[in-house]
Design a protein around this motif. Structure first.
Motif, mmCIF file in Angstrom:
data_model
loop_
_atom_site.group_PDB
_atom_site.id
_atom_site.type_symbol
_atom_site.label_atom_id
_atom_site.label_comp_id
_atom_site.label_asym_id
_atom_site.label_seq_id
_atom_site.Cartn_x
_atom_site.Cartn_y
_atom_site.Cartn_z
ATOM 1 N N GLN A 104 39.537 37.626 16.111
ATOM 2 C CA GLN A 104 39.247 36.382 16.817
ATOM 3 C C GLN A 104 38.918 36.644 18.281
ATOM 4 N N VAL A 105 39.658 37.564 18.893
ATOM 5 C CA VAL A 105 39.393 37.918 20.290
ATOM 6 C C VAL A 105 37.977 38.473 20.436
ATOM 7 N N GLU A 106 37.573 39.332 19.510
ATOM 8 C CA GLU A 106 36.226 39.901 19.576
ATOM 9 C C GLU A 106 35.158 38.815 19.454
ATOM 10 N N LYS A 107 35.393 37.832 18.602
ATOM 11 C CA LYS A 107 34.433 36.734 18.453
ATOM 12 C C LYS A 107 34.329 35.918 19.740
ATOM 13 N N ILE A 108 35.479 35.633 20.347
ATOM 14 C CA ILE A 108 35.490 34.858 21.599
ATOM 15 C C ILE A 108 34.771 35.622 22.702
ATOM 16 N N VAL A 109 35.057 36.917 22.789
ATOM 17 C CA VAL A 109 34.413 37.755 23.807
ATOM 18 C C VAL A 109 32.909 37.820 23.575
ATOM 19 N N GLY A 110 32.504 38.002 22.320
ATOM 20 C CA GLY A 110 31.082 38.075 22.007
ATOM 21 C C GLY A 110 30.345 36.789 22.322
ATOM 22 N N HIS A 111 31.026 35.668 22.187
ATOM 23 C CA HIS A 111 30.395 34.365 22.424
ATOM 24 C C HIS A 111 30.354 34.002 23.906
ATOM 25 N N ASN A 112 31.368 34.414 24.661
ATOM 26 C CA ASN A 112 31.505 33.932 26.039
ATOM 27 C C ASN A 112 31.259 34.965 27.134
ATOM 28 N N PHE A 113 31.329 36.247 26.799
ATOM 29 C CA PHE A 113 31.281 37.256 27.860
ATOM 30 C C PHE A 113 30.233 38.333 27.604
ATOM 31 N N GLN A 114 29.058 37.901 27.217
ATOM 32 C CA GLN A 114 27.928 38.815 27.070
ATOM 33 C C GLN A 114 26.795 38.298 27.949
ATOM 34 N N LYS A 115 27.034 38.323 29.246
ATOM 35 C CA LYS A 115 26.087 37.765 30.201
ATOM 36 C C LYS A 115 25.407 38.878 30.989
ATOM 37 N N HIS A 116 24.367 38.501 31.702
ATOM 38 C CA HIS A 116 23.594 39.490 32.457
ATOM 39 C C HIS A 116 24.437 40.161 33.532
ATOM 40 N N ASN A 117 25.286 39.399 34.212
ATOM 41 C CA ASN A 117 26.069 39.927 35.327
ATOM 42 C C ASN A 117 27.531 40.192 34.984
ATOM 43 N N PHE A 118 27.940 39.810 33.775
ATOM 44 C CA PHE A 118 29.331 40.035 33.372
ATOM 45 C C PHE A 118 29.356 40.303 31.867
ATOM 46 N N THR A 119 29.682 41.533 31.516
ATOM 47 C CA THR A 119 29.655 41.934 30.112
ATOM 48 C C THR A 119 30.962 42.616 29.731
ATOM 49 N N VAL A 120 31.421 42.320 28.523
ATOM 50 C CA VAL A 120 32.644 42.941 28.009
ATOM 51 C C VAL A 120 32.316 43.678 26.717
ATOM 52 N N GLU A 121 32.783 44.901 26.630
ATOM 53 C CA GLU A 121 32.609 45.714 25.428
ATOM 54 C C GLU A 121 33.990 46.084 24.901
ATOM 55 N N ILE A 122 34.272 45.712 23.659
ATOM 56 C CA ILE A 122 35.545 46.083 23.037
ATOM 57 C C ILE A 122 35.297 47.260 22.098
ATOM 58 N N LEU A 123 35.933 48.373 22.395
ATOM 59 C CA LEU A 123 35.730 49.594 21.611
ATOM 60 C C LEU A 123 36.797 49.704 20.522
ATOM 61 N N PRO A 124 36.391 50.037 19.301
ATOM 62 C CA PRO A 124 37.335 50.071 18.173
ATOM 63 C C PRO A 124 38.034 51.411 17.977
ATOM 64 N N LEU A 125 38.087 52.240 19.008
ATOM 65 C CA LEU A 125 38.622 53.593 18.851
ATOM 66 C C LEU A 125 40.070 53.612 18.360
ATOM 67 N N LEU A 126 40.852 52.616 18.751
ATOM 68 C CA LEU A 126 42.259 52.582 18.349
ATOM 69 C C LEU A 126 42.501 51.534 17.264
ATOM 70 N N LYS A 127 41.454 51.268 16.495
ATOM 71 C CA LYS A 127 41.597 50.350 15.367
ATOM 72 C C LYS A 127 42.356 51.022 14.228
ATOM 73 N N ASP A 128 42.109 52.305 14.037
ATOM 74 C CA ASP A 128 42.804 53.054 12.987
ATOM 75 C C ASP A 128 42.955 54.509 13.425
ATOM 76 N N PRO A 129 43.735 54.755 14.493
ATOM 77 C CA PRO A 129 43.841 56.106 15.050
ATOM 78 C C PRO A 129 44.830 56.963 14.277
ATOM 79 N N ALA A 130 44.772 58.264 14.513
ATOM 80 C CA ALA A 130 45.700 59.174 13.828
ATOM 81 C C ALA A 130 45.868 60.444 14.642
ATOM 82 N N LEU A 131 47.047 61.038 14.536
ATOM 83 C CA LEU A 131 47.283 62.345 15.134
ATOM 84 C C LEU A 131 46.652 63.425 14.259
ATOM 85 N N GLY A 132 46.409 64.584 14.855
ATOM 86 C CA GLY A 132 45.853 65.694 14.097
ATOM 87 C C GLY A 132 46.944 66.483 13.388
#
Length: 242
Positions: A162-190
């Protein structure tokens, strides 16, 4: 900002003698590759502003950083990149205070204070794989991480979606942009030949070690420079060498 932006010093001699320094070292203090050093390759005049109050909420850290930025007379004309790197220690560990909600509120506050020429990068920390692996590997880690069970319990995938949807709808502007990276969506140790590799974590098992923080920063850097559809969706330390 956030607890994944600082690390535990890893001096084995000191640890062996029972000397534990706080896990509050700033990424800029390590000699290993970190985001500030990578960005400075392209901009030698980069100014780095850190939050000094790591136990404050993400919103308070954002206000502190924004206040420092606004001290520059031409701050509205300068491009700013702000990293939100929350972990199991951020948020309040409750239904309404879970980390995804706090990340969204922090983004909204940054937009209110710095609406021009601002690029925000936030980690989606919806996965607890690294800390789960640590808990399963060592009793000491299990004991230390037990205090964050509430944070892990209230860290729902659906809320992050839901947060990603809100960010995508409201904070993808020319002068203010937010990128949410999924790197820790399913992380693991080696894995080592006979055990899980705990070296990316500090002695408190919650923060990264110097090496682990550098690996995370390299993953963030590579992700920023990669097209969305081609990005890795997990920070898997089995594939990280440094």
């Amino acid at each position: 900002m956030g607890h994944l932006s600082i690390y535990c010093p890893s001096n084995f001699t000191l640890l062996k003698n029972g000397i534990l320094h706080p896990c509050t070292r700033k990424s800029s203090t390590t000699e290993l590759p970190t985001l500030d050093k990578l960005i400075k390759i392209y901009n030698e005049n980069l100014t780095v502003i850190d939050s000094n109050e790591w136990n404050d909420s993400l919103i308070e850290q954002a206000r502190s950083i924004a206040s420092s930025i606004r001290e520059y007379s031409n701050y509205n004309e300068m491009w700013k990149i702000i990293f939100i790197m929350a972990s199991v220690q951020d948020g309040e560990g409750s239904e309404t205070g879970q980390v995804a909600v706090e990340v969204l509120e922090t983004i909204q506050e940054i937009h209110r204070l710095l609406p021009h020429r601002t690029f925000v990068v936030a980690l989606r920390t919806s996965g607890n794989g690294i800390w789960r692996d640590a808990s399963h590997t060592h009793q000491a880690c299990r004991d230390q991480l037990s205090v964050y069970k509430g944070h892990q319990r209230y860290n729902h995938e659906s809320v992050w979606e839901q947060v990603e949807k809100i960010v995508g709808h409201n904070f993808q502007k020319h002068n203010f942009t937010v990128e949410i990276l999924p790197l820790l969506k399913d992380p693991a140790l080696g894995n080592l030949p006979d055990e899980t590799d705990l070296s990316p974590l500090g002695y408190d098992c919650a923060h990264f070690s110097e090496r682990g923080l550098s690996l995370l920063h390299l993953a963030i850097w590579n992700s920023i420079l990669t097209r969305s559809r081609e990005r890795y969706f997990s920070f898997n330390l089995d594939f990280c060498l440094i």
